[in-house]
Design a protein around this motif. Structure first.
Motif, mmCIF file in Angstrom:
data_model
loop_
_atom_site.group_PDB
_atom_site.id
_atom_site.type_symbol
_atom_site.label_atom_id
_atom_site.label_comp_id
_atom_site.label_asym_id
_atom_site.label_seq_id
_atom_site.Cartn_x
_atom_site.Cartn_y
_atom_site.Cartn_z
ATOM 1 N N LEU A 112 0.832 -1.209 0.000
ATOM 2 C CA LEU A 112 0.000 0.000 0.000
ATOM 3 C C LEU A 112 0.868 1.262 0.000
ATOM 4 N N TRP A 113 1.908 1.284 0.795
ATOM 5 C CA TRP A 113 2.808 2.444 0.787
ATOM 6 C C TRP A 113 3.446 2.611 -0.585
ATOM 7 N N PHE A 114 3.826 1.506 -1.205
ATOM 8 C CA PHE A 114 4.429 1.575 -2.542
ATOM 9 C C PHE A 114 3.444 2.151 -3.552
ATOM 10 N N ASN A 115 2.215 1.630 -3.530
ATOM 11 C CA ASN A 115 1.225 2.123 -4.495
ATOM 12 C C ASN A 115 0.873 3.582 -4.237
ATOM 13 N N LEU A 116 0.861 3.966 -2.968
ATOM 14 C CA LEU A 116 0.635 5.380 -2.647
ATOM 15 C C LEU A 116 1.761 6.228 -3.235
ATOM 16 N N GLY A 117 2.991 5.733 -3.145
ATOM 17 C CA GLY A 117 4.119 6.450 -3.746
ATOM 18 C C GLY A 117 3.957 6.605 -5.247
ATOM 19 N N ILE A 118 3.468 5.558 -5.920
ATOM 20 C CA ILE A 118 3.227 5.627 -7.368
ATOM 21 C C ILE A 118 2.213 6.719 -7.679
ATOM 22 N N ALA A 119 1.125 6.766 -6.893
ATOM 23 C CA ALA A 119 0.092 7.776 -7.141
ATOM 24 C C ALA A 119 0.610 9.183 -6.877
ATOM 25 N N PHE A 120 1.363 9.359 -5.789
ATOM 26 C CA PHE A 120 1.954 10.674 -5.528
ATOM 27 C C PHE A 120 2.889 11.070 -6.676
ATOM 28 N N SER A 121 3.662 10.129 -7.154
ATOM 29 C CA SER A 121 4.585 10.412 -8.251
ATOM 30 C C SER A 121 3.833 10.832 -9.507
ATOM 31 N N SER A 122 2.712 10.157 -9.790
ATOM 32 C CA SER A 122 1.901 10.506 -10.964
ATOM 33 C C SER A 122 1.326 11.902 -10.846
ATOM 34 N N SER A 127 7.927 14.896 -3.119
ATOM 35 C CA SER A 127 8.388 14.732 -1.732
ATOM 36 C C SER A 127 7.550 13.685 -1.006
ATOM 37 N N GLU A 128 6.243 13.723 -1.233
ATOM 38 C CA GLU A 128 5.364 12.733 -0.603
ATOM 39 C C GLU A 128 5.599 11.349 -1.198
ATOM 40 N N ALA A 129 5.900 11.297 -2.501
ATOM 41 C CA ALA A 129 6.214 10.008 -3.124
ATOM 42 C C ALA A 129 7.467 9.405 -2.515
ATOM 43 N N MET A 130 8.490 10.246 -2.312
ATOM 44 C CA MET A 130 9.728 9.768 -1.685
ATOM 45 C C MET A 130 9.442 9.173 -0.307
ATOM 46 N N ALA A 131 8.663 9.887 0.489
ATOM 47 C CA ALA A 131 8.372 9.421 1.848
ATOM 48 C C ALA A 131 7.631 8.077 1.815
ATOM 49 N N ALA A 132 6.706 7.939 0.858
ATOM 50 C CA ALA A 132 5.938 6.694 0.766
ATOM 51 C C ALA A 132 6.829 5.529 0.355
ATOM 52 N N PHE A 133 7.688 5.747 -0.645
ATOM 53 C CA PHE A 133 8.596 4.676 -1.078
ATOM 54 C C PHE A 133 9.571 4.302 0.050
ATOM 55 N N GLN A 134 10.048 5.296 0.764
ATOM 56 C CA GLN A 134 10.967 5.020 1.874
ATOM 57 C C GLN A 134 10.281 4.199 2.972
#
Length: 599
Positions: A112-122, A127-134
Motif C-alpha cells: 500500500l505504501w508503494f502504491n501510494l508512492g506511485i500515485a503521488f509520483s503521478s 516529496s510525498e512520493a519519496m516518503a511513501a517509497f521510503q
C-alpha cells in the motif's frame, strides 16, 4: 431473486481455477455469474473487480470494487486494488484517497505504501512520493521495485547522486535484480562515471541477457569511453533483441560516425527515421554526419531539427512569439539574431552577420556576457544585447533567427563559406596593456596553450588532452608558453611539465576581449577544440587545433586544414585517446618553425 450462496461459491472456485490458468475472460464470467447468484458476497465482487482490472476494463473494475467496499469496508486489499484502478484511469487523487484509507486499516502494508508512492509520483507530489517509497522499504527491505521508483523520483528532482545510493542500497539486499543494476548503470552514465556504468550494465546483462536497454546503454557508455570496437557489437545486440529500437539505431549510427564510417552511420540514421519519423534527435544526428561528410547545403538544412530537441528548447522558447526570419529583405524592420550554443559557435558563425545586414533593416545581436566587449562595433550589428531573459524581454524586435541557422539561409557550401579573416579585432589599447604584462624575451616565440574544454560538454573528456600531454613541447628551445586556459583545468598550470617555461596571466582575463588582446601578442595558439581556437582563427592568428579521432562535424574528415579559418592547422589523433602522436607531430612542426620554417 433468491440468493444461492452455495452455487455462488462454486462459481468463485471455478473462476479461481480459470484465473490460475490465465483464462481471465472465463474467470470473469464465473465471477459475474457468482455475484448474480449472491450479490452480497464481498469476496466475489472483489474477485470480479480484480479480474476486470487485469483485463483493463477499468470503469467496470471500479464499480465492482466499490461494491466490495460497501459490503466489506475494512478490507485494505480492496482499497489497494480500487486505488490501482483509479490510478490507471488517471484519477490519481481518488487513488491516493483509497491507498490512504487502506493504510488506516493496515499501516504495515509495504504494498500500500508503494502504491501510494506511485500515485503521488503521478501527481508530481515528489516529496510525498519519496516518503511513501521510503516507508515501503522500511517495512520490506527486499522490495526492489520500491528502490527503483524511489531512485526515479530522486532523479526527477535532480538528485542523481542520491539515486545512485538508493540503487546501491537496494542491491545490497537484492543483488540479483537486473533492473536495479540497469538503473544504477544508466544513472552512472548520466553522471559520466563511465567505468562504473559499464560494470553495472554488464552485471545487468549477466543477470538478464535479453535486456535490450542494457545493451544499448552499455554501448553508449563504451562509446563515450572511446572503446568503439566494443560499443558496436553491444548496440547491434540491442537491435537484434529489439528490432524497432530507435535509440539503439541512433547510438550505432553515432558509433560508426565516431569511426569515420559516415555512409554506414547515415544508413543507420535512415533506419531510425523510418522507425520514428517524428523524432528530431534522429534528424539532428544525421545532419551532423552529413555535415561531417562535407555536404553543407543538405547538412545545414537538416540541422534545423536541433531547434525541436526537448533538451535544447530553452534556447529558442524566448523567441517563438515573433516570426522567424527566412532570409528575405527586411528593410524597415528589426531583426534579432540570437545566440543558441557555446561561445565558440558564436565566434564561428558571427561571420554571417554582415551578410544579414546586407539584406536591409536593423540588426540586433544577442550574445553571452563574456563576449559582449569582443563584439563591440562588430560589422553588421546595429545593437548588441546581452543574452539574458531580462534583456531579451526589454528588446523590441520584429523578426528573430538563431545564429546557427544563418549558414542554411545563405545556402553555404565548402566553397562559399565567408572565410575572410580577421573578422574580429581586439581593442588596440588592450593589446598594449597585455603586451606590458608579458614577461618574454623579444627573440622567443610566444605560444598560447589550452588543454581543456568546457566540462559541461558531454564529450569534453574526449576533447581534452591535459597539460601533462603537452610535455613533448617543453624541450623546444627559444619558446615561451602562455596559458590561455580558464575553468577547472586552469589549475594544471601550477604544475607544468618539466622544462616548460609557462607564464600564467589568466587571473587577469575577465572575458574574451582580454583573451583576444593576449592572443594578438602571441605568435601561435596551440589548443584543444574549444572557443579559443575559434577566437584565434577569427582574429587571423596562426592556430594549431588538437583534435580527437572522433571530432566535431565542423572539422570535416581527414583534413589538416579547414575552410572556416585560413590560418588554422588541424592535428588529429590517429587512434582514439592517443594524444602522444599528436604532440609528437606538434613538437616536430614547432621545432621546424623555430628553425626558420613556416607556421
Amino acid at each position: 431473486m433468491n440468493e444461492s450462496p452455495a452455487e455462488a461459491q462454486q462459481q468463485l472456485l471455478l473462476g479461481n481455477v480459470h484465473k490460475k490458468q490465465g483464462l481471465l475472460e472465463d474467470a470473469m464470467q464465473c465471477y459475474q455469474a457468482g455475484v448474480t447468484l449472491c450479490s452480497g458476497s464481498a469476496e466475489l465482487w472483489f474477485a470480479l473487480g480484480t479480474t476486470l482490472l487485469e483485463l483493463s476494463r477499468l470503469p467496470e473494475a471500479v464499480a465492482a470494487l466499490q461494491q466490495a467496499i460497501a459490503l466489506q469496508p475494512d478490507s485494505a486489499g480492496v482499497y489497494m486494488n480500487l486505488g490501482n484502478a483509479f490510478n490507471e484511469q488517471g484519477c490519481t487523487e481518488d487513488a491516493i484517497q483509497c491507498f490512504q484509507r487502506g493504510l488506516t486499516i493496515c499501516p504495515g502494508s509495504a504494498a500500500l505504501w508503494f502504491n501510494l508512492g506511485i500515485a503521488f509520483s503521478s501527481s508530481s507530489r515528489l516529496s510525498e512520493a519519496m516518503a511513501a517509497f521510503q516507508q515501503a522499504i522500511t517495512l520490506q527491505p527486499d522490495f526492489p521495485n520500491a528502490y527503483l521508483c524511489l531512485g526515479s523520483v530522486l532523479k526527477e528532482q535532480g538528485l542523481s547522486e542520491a539515486a545512485v545510493q538508493c540503487y546501491q542500497k537496494g542491491l545490497t539486499v537484492c543483488p540479483g535484480d537486473a533492473q536495479l543494476w540497469h538503473n544504477l548503470g544508466t544513472t552512472l552514465l548520466e553522471l559520466r562515471r563511465l567505468s562504473e556504468a559499464v560494470a553495472a550494465l554488464q552485471q545487468a546483462i549477466a543477470l538478464k541477457p535479453d535486456l535490450a536497454a542494457a545493451y544499448n546503454n552499455l554501448g553508449n557508455a563504451l562509446l563515450k569511453l572511446q572503446r568503439l570496437s566494443e560499443a558496436v557489437p553491444m548496440l547491434q545486440q540491442a537491435i537484434a533483441l529489439k528490432p524497432d529500437y530507435t535509440d539503439a539505431y541512433i547510438n550505432l549510427g553515432f558509433a560508426l560516425q565516431f569511426q569515420g564510417e559516415i555512409e554506414e552511420a547515415i544508413d543507420f540514421y535512415n533506419h531510425a527515421v523510418t522507425l520514428n519519423p517524428t523524432n528530431p534527435e534522429v534528424y539532428n544526428n544525421r545532419a551532423q554526419a552529413i555535415l561531417l561528410s562535407g555536404n553543407l547545403v543538405r547538412g545545414f538544412a537538416e540541422y534545423e531539427y536541433r531547434t525541436k530537441l526537448n533538451r535544447c528548447r530553452h534556447s529558442y522558447e524566448w523567441f517563438t512569439n515573433k516570426p522567424r526570419w527566412q532570409g528575405e529583405i527586411f528593410a524597415g524592420k528589426r531583426l534579432l539574431v540570437y545566440d543558441e550554443q557555446g561561445c565558440g559557435d558564436v565566434i564561428q558563425f558571427s561571420r554571417y552577420l554582415p551578410l544579414v545586414k546586407a539584406r536591409g533593416g536593423f540588426v540586433q545581436f544577442s550574445t553571452p556576457k563574456p563576449l559582449l566587449r569582443l563584439f563591440t562595433n562588430f560589422p553588421g550589428v546595429d545593437e548588441l544585447i546581452e543574452h539574458t531573459a531580462a534583456a531579451i524581454v526589454r528588446t523590441q524586435f520584429d523578426l528573430a533567427v538563431p545564429l546557427l541557422s544563418l549558414p542554411h539561409i545563405f545556402a553555404t557550401t565548402l566553397r562559399t563559406i565567408p572565410a575572410g579573416v580577421p573578422y574580429l579585432t581586439a581593442d588596440s589599447h588592450s593589446i598594449v596593456v597585455w603586451h606590458r604584462k608579458m614577461n618574454c624575451s623579444g627573440t622567443n616565440l610566444r605560444i598560447g596553450l589550452v588543454w581543456g574544454s568546457n566540462p559541461a560538454y558531454a564529450f569534453a573528456h574526449i576533447r581534452d588532452c591535459g597539460l601533462k600531454a603537452m610535455s613533448p613541447l617543453a624541450g623546444i628551445p627559444g619558446v615561451t608558453f602562455y596559458s590561455l586556459q580558464k575553468g577547472e583545468a586552469a589549475q594544471q598550470a601550477n604544475t607544468p611539465p618539466a622544462s616548460m617555461q609557462l607564464i600564467n596571466l589568466t587571473d587577469d582575463i575577465a572575458d574574451f576581449a582580454d583573451t583576444a588582446a593576449l592572443i594578438m601578442n602571441l605568435d601561435l595558439v596551440v589548443s584543444v577544440d574549444t572557443a579559443v581556437v575559434h577566437l584565434a582563427g577569427a582574429l587571423g592568428k596562426p592556430v594549431w587545433t588538437l583534435l580527437p579521432s572522433a571530432c566535431d562535424w565542423r572539422w570535416l574528415l581527414l583534413r589538416n586544414d579547414t575552410p572556416w579559418y585560413p590560418t588554422m592547422r588541424l592535428f588529429r589523433q590517429s587512434t582514439p585517446g592517443n594524444w602522444g602522436s599528436v604532440m609528437t607531430a606538434v613538437a616536430r612542426e614547432l621545432s621546424a618553425w623555430q628553425a626558420g620554417g613556416t607556421v
